[in-house]
Design an enzyme around this catalytic site. Structure first.
Site, short mmCIF file in Angstrom:
data_model
loop_
_atom_site.label_atom_id
_atom_site.label_comp_id
_atom_site.label_asym_id
_atom_site.label_seq_id
_atom_site.Cartn_x
_atom_site.Cartn_y
_atom_site.Cartn_z
N ASP A 1 1.06 -1.48 -0.34
CA ASP A 1 0.20 0.11 0.32
C ASP A 1 0.85 1.25 0.12
O ASP A 1 1.88 1.06 0.12
CB ASP A 1 -0.91 -0.53 1.22
CG ASP A 1 -2.04 0.58 0.59
OD1 ASP A 1 -2.57 1.34 0.47
OD2 ASP A 1 -3.28 0.13 1.71
N ASP B 1 -9.83 3.54 -3.56
CA ASP B 1 -10.95 2.37 -3.16
C ASP B 1 -12.69 1.84 -3.65
O ASP B 1 -12.88 2.84 -3.89
CB ASP B 1 -11.06 1.88 -0.91
CG ASP B 1 -9.83 2.09 -1.04
OD1 ASP B 1 -8.08 2.37 -1.89
OD2 ASP B 1 -9.69 1.67 0.28
C1 GAL Z 1 -6.13 1.48 1.38
C2 GAL Z 1 -6.39 0.26 0.02
C3 GAL Z 1 -7.50 -0.70 0.62
C4 GAL Z 1 -7.13 -1.34 1.97
C5 GAL Z 1 -6.52 -0.58 3.22
C6 GAL Z 1 -6.27 -0.75 4.60
O1 GAL Z 1 -4.96 1.73 1.01
O2 GAL Z 1 -6.25 0.91 -1.09
O3 GAL Z 1 -7.25 -1.85 -0.56
O4 GAL Z 1 -5.71 -2.42 1.76
O5 GAL Z 1 -5.58 1.16 2.49
O6 GAL Z 1 -5.96 0.20 5.28
#
Ligand code: GAL
Length: 395
Positions: free
Chosen positions: A157, A212
């Site tokens: 991430d 997301d």
């Molecule tokens: C976001 C990501 C999500 C999930 C989340 C966890 O940045 O896009 O899919 O992994 O973090 O905190």
């Protein structure tokens, strides 16, 4: 003085030539030969967020097998954010001892014993999005730890990365994973901010193209994008995907309750057309028959997993009515008719949209009713329900 200047100029010129030669002779990055078709599996985040523990993961692995999902192609069990505890005195990352008391090696062994693969999550910055320790400055150490746990897939991430450069940051972790000698699929999750489709082909195996997903058919709420909002952001990206390097329009919401079954069927069909990674995001241990039927439709999965790996493009759009198409191995086409409107409507695919001669007679198979339809010449029309699709295989 003049001679000294000449000498200096020569030294500088030699340095420049040497640097150029070095740049030219640096070996090109090669693919890691993994994910030759889009990865399929399950991920904790969309349904469970931070509320995860080892029991939940074991139950998901059990359900992956008992539901028939493993046999339909879903193999990765991916633990997303919030599994991490503190680093130990030597800087080694450790799981949260309360949620994962048996440790990650034991959990990996459990997953592998079911014929499944083990995925995990980290972040390129100092902290993950859930404020757990990220891998910044610990890339090689963490990659070695993951390999020792039997990890087969890493989602990486982009929270708290501030001024970090995305291509070099992701390349560092890519190199660290390769250095372990263990085949580990690398999933780049920087939300499409730095256009990873332009640089990540041989760095990662998949890259998120957007922020997301959330469990909605249309609209957007801040960083959260609906199925249609994400779909629109994929237009023009199809040329960048292929075996080993996929556009990732985010994980599936099928079965999470915010959409109708028709909408979930469309979401799943569209993701298959996009050659998207198919990461189920629902509660596998508590899944309705309808949800299971959508997620395990083998004819739709076969389109997603087509070995040519050519992502669909939108070949026609008239307001709310769209046609998406992708070539398949063997010369056929997958064709999807999408009705975004609030009422049922007839939608036509013209052979011209597919770059095929109007005189061509094509066999047509409906991938949701599992029926062969009468062969068609020049065009094909279907009545498509509101928010629904017709997904066809033509050859
Ligand atoms: C976001 C990501 C999500 C999930 C989340 C966890 O940045 O896009 O899919 O992994 O973090 O905190």
């Amino acid at each position: 003085m003049k001679r000294l200047r000449m000498l200096l100029t020569m030294v500088l010129a030699c340095g420049l030539v040497a640097a150029m030669l070095h740049a030219e002779s640096a070996p090109p990055r090669t693919p890691n030969e993994l994910a030759l078709t889009p990865p399929m599996g399950w991920n904790t985040w969309n349904r469970f967020g931070c509320k995860i523990n080892e029991k939940l993961i074991r139950q998901a692995a059990d359900a992956m097998v008992s539901s028939g999902m493993r046999d339909a192609g879903y193999v990765y069990i991916v633990i997303d954010d919030c599994w991490q505890g503190e680093r130990d005195a030597k800087g080694n990352i450790r799981p949260d001892p309360l949620r994962f008391p048996s440790g990650m090696k034991a959990l990996g062994d459990y997953i592998h014993a079911k014929g499944l693969k083990f995925g995990i999550y980290s972040d390129a910055g100092q902290l993950t999005c859930g404020k757990r320790p990220g891998s910044w400055g610990h890339e090689y150490q963490d990659a070695r730890t993951y390999a020792s746990w039997g990890v087969d897939y890493l989602k990486y991430d982009w929270c708290s990365t501030y001024t970090q450069d995305a291509p070099s940051t992701y390349t560092t972790m890519s190199d660290a994973l390769r250095a372990t000698g263990r085949p580990i699929v690398f999933s780049i999750c920087e939300w499409g901010v730095n256009k990873p489709w332009l640089w990540a082909k041989n760095v990662g195996n998949l890259w998120r193209t957007t922020d997301d997903i959330y469990d909605h058919w249309s609209g957007q709420d801040g960083y959260q994008h609906s199925v249609l909002a994400i779909l629109d952001l994929q237009v023009g990206l199809d040329g960048f995907a292929g075996p080993g390097h996929w556009n990732d329009p985010d994980m599936l919401e099928v079965g999470n309750g915010g959409m109708s079954n028709v909408e979930y069927q469309s979401h799943f069909s569209l993701w298959a057309m996009l050659a998207a990674p198919l990461m189920a995001g629902n509660d596998l241990a508590d899944m309705s028959a309808e949800t299971k039927a959508i997620l395990t439709n083998r004819e739709v999965i076969a389109v997603d997993q087509d070995p040519l790996g050519i992502e669909a493009s939108r070949v026609a759009k008239q307001g709310d009515y769209e046609v998406w198409a992708r070539p398949l191995k063997g010369g056929g086409r997958a064709v999807l008719l999408l009705n975004r409107s609030a009422t049922a409507h007839a939608i036509t695919v013209d052979w011209a949209d597919l770059n095929l001669p109007a005189s061509l007679r094509m066999k047509v198979r409906d991938l949701w009713t599992h029926k062969d339809l009468p062969a068609a010449r020049g065009s094909f029309t279907a009545n498509v329900p509101s928010h629904g699709v017709a997904m066809l295989r033509m050859e």
